[in-house]
Scaffold this active site. Sequence first.
Site, PDB file in Angstrom:
ATOM      1  N   ASN A 194       0.822  -1.224   0.000  1.00  0.00           N
ATOM      2  CA  ASN A 194       0.000   0.000   0.000  1.00  0.00           C
ATOM      3  C   ASN A 194       0.853   1.270   0.000  1.00  0.00           C
ATOM      4  OD1 ASN A 194       0.944   0.194   2.596  1.00  0.00           O
ATOM      5  ND2 ASN A 194      -1.027  -0.122   3.599  1.00  0.00           N
ATOM      6  N   ASN A 247      -3.841  -4.131  11.685  1.00  0.00           N
ATOM      7  CA  ASN A 247      -3.014  -4.428  10.513  1.00  0.00           C
ATOM      8  C   ASN A 247      -2.300  -5.771  10.645  1.00  0.00           C
ATOM      9  OD1 ASN A 247      -1.773  -3.471   7.915  1.00  0.00           O
ATOM     10  ND2 ASN A 247       0.058  -3.891   9.123  1.00  0.00           N
ATOM     11  N   THR A 292       9.261 -12.233  14.714  1.00  0.00           N
ATOM     12  CA  THR A 292      10.245 -11.379  15.374  1.00  0.00           C
ATOM     13  C   THR A 292      10.714 -11.941  16.710  1.00  0.00           C
ATOM     14  OG1 THR A 292      10.465  -9.232  16.487  1.00  0.00           O
ATOM     15  CG2 THR A 292       8.253 -10.071  16.272  1.00  0.00           C
ATOM     16  N   TYR A 333       3.186  -5.002  19.745  1.00  0.00           N
ATOM     17  CA  TYR A 333       3.857  -5.431  18.509  1.00  0.00           C
ATOM     18  C   TYR A 333       4.203  -6.924  18.584  1.00  0.00           C
ATOM     19  CZ  TYR A 333       7.629  -6.299  15.225  1.00  0.00           C
ATOM     20  OH  TYR A 333       8.416  -6.857  14.263  1.00  0.00           O
ATOM     21  N   ARG A 349      22.665  -6.543  20.868  1.00  0.00           N
ATOM     22  CA  ARG A 349      21.732  -7.105  19.884  1.00  0.00           C
ATOM     23  C   ARG A 349      22.495  -7.976  18.884  1.00  0.00           C
ATOM     24  NH1 ARG A 349      18.967  -5.613  23.175  1.00  0.00           N
ATOM     25  NH2 ARG A 349      17.167  -4.229  23.163  1.00  0.00           N
TER      26      ARG A 349
HETATM   27  N1  UDP Z   1      19.209   2.433  20.060  1.00  0.00           N
HETATM   28  C1  UDP Z   1      19.887   3.539  20.542  1.00  0.00           C
HETATM   29  N2  UDP Z   1      19.681   4.731  19.917  1.00  0.00           N
HETATM   30  C2  UDP Z   1      18.840   4.884  18.843  1.00  0.00           C
HETATM   31  C3  UDP Z   1      18.167   3.734  18.362  1.00  0.00           C
HETATM   32  C4  UDP Z   1      18.377   2.514  18.994  1.00  0.00           C
HETATM   33  O1  UDP Z   1      20.650   3.471  21.504  1.00  0.00           O
HETATM   34  O2  UDP Z   1      18.680   6.007  18.356  1.00  0.00           O
HETATM   35  C5  UDP Z   1      19.445   1.128  20.705  1.00  0.00           C
HETATM   36  C6  UDP Z   1      18.180   0.478  21.237  1.00  0.00           C
HETATM   37  O3  UDP Z   1      17.916   0.917  22.544  1.00  0.00           O
HETATM   38  C7  UDP Z   1      18.549  -0.999  21.171  1.00  0.00           C
HETATM   39  C8  UDP Z   1      19.495  -1.091  19.976  1.00  0.00           C
HETATM   40  O4  UDP Z   1      19.942   0.253  19.735  1.00  0.00           O
HETATM   41  O5  UDP Z   1      19.273  -1.373  22.325  1.00  0.00           O
HETATM   42  C9  UDP Z   1      18.815  -1.586  18.714  1.00  0.00           C
HETATM   43  O6  UDP Z   1      17.627  -0.859  18.527  1.00  0.00           O
HETATM   44  P1  UDP Z   1      16.788  -0.926  17.192  1.00  0.00           P
HETATM   45  O7  UDP Z   1      15.642   0.051  17.343  1.00  0.00           O
HETATM   46  O8  UDP Z   1      17.691  -0.756  16.019  1.00  0.00           O
HETATM   47  O9  UDP Z   1      16.234  -2.418  17.135  1.00  0.00           O
HETATM   48  P2  UDP Z   1      15.417  -3.283  18.226  1.00  0.00           P
HETATM   49  O10 UDP Z   1      16.456  -3.993  19.038  1.00  0.00           O
HETATM   50  O11 UDP Z   1      14.580  -2.349  19.019  1.00  0.00           O
HETATM   51  O12 UDP Z   1      14.638  -4.222  17.382  1.00  0.00           O
END
Ligand code: UDP
Length: 323
Positions: free
Chosen positions: A32, A91, A116, A140, A220
């Site tokens: 979309n 959604n 996820t 989510y 991560r």
């Molecule tokens: N993070 C951060 N600053 C940002 C965005 C993300 O420190 O501006 C950190 C976030 O807290 C997490 C990691 O980076 O520990 C990965 O975050 P992202 O949103 O990329 O993916 P998620 O793990 O939430 O799926």
Amino acid sequence: MKILVVGGAGYIGSHMVKRLGQLACHVTTLDNLSAGHRDAVLCGEFVQGDMADLPLLNQVFAQGRFDAVMHFASFIQVGESVVEPAKYYRNNVVNSLQLLEVMRAHGVKRFIFSSTAATFGEPQYVPIDEAHPQQPINPYGRSKQMVEQVLADYDKAYGLKSVCLRYFNAAGADPEGQLGERHDPETHLVPLVLQTASGRRSHISVFGRDYDTPDGTCIRDYIHIADLCEAHWLALQHLSHGRGSDAFNLGNGSGFSVQQVIETARQVSGRTIMVQEAPRRAGDPARLVADATRARQVLGWQPQYADLAVIIAHAWRWECART
Ligand code: UDP
């Protein structure tokens, strides 16, 4: 093979569409364009439309005679899902259910679902394997888990075969440089860090430096988009060979801290990256790392780009092409 890619104009979907084209599949993308980009769909047919549009879905399926469906169309922001759960359940759950119903009506029996790591919630142990309890802590994650449960029931009742792929942190860009991440707003760490390196942003905020990790920042498991796509293709082969429905965790099995990502981005880009300390982001576990042994053993999946520097280098090339 004829494949419908729902959400094929988005970050992961567009890389998948390109890959399927290279594999000589006949691809139809339904998107979309709420978050995707028409110019990211590099091959096949494109239909602009919504999964919520039942007549359109029926028309697309009647014309397409698909062998399988890959479903990437979902909202993905954890924070937003907490304040707007209705959007996520409608959604990610209701519309996915409708998609499955149309598949059923048209006799399409193979489904690859983007799930996820968020379905696991707060990790009870790491690395996280498929046996880890699924107790999501936000709408989510719950929306994705609900679809996983629906799929298990649809297999039992209707013989609809599915593979749920639980991504850890998708990152990187097309190794050939044609595609990359273009979220708006961007919330993911790797693109935000690289936008800081390129000068599009003044700084990167580090969300918390008081976690129980070696440098205090969250850890991560970053997985290259191309490796993710390969897993989808292998999952489709798995179903095409008549094997049963399944779910796999997808990651490299090694964790990198936010600080390490920033350091690697500094090395890869050769640029200064300004950092600002920020409070913890709600709902962020300290450490999320996948145990993807089953994907390797059952699907024969072998990540080609497990090196974080390579993941970031590909994303950096994409960032440089846009600035
Ligand atoms: N993070 C951060 N600053 C940002 C965005 C993300 O420190 O501006 C950190 C976030 O807290 C997490 C990691 O980076 O520990 C990965 O975050 P992202 O949103 O990329 O993916 P998620 O793990 O939430 O799926």
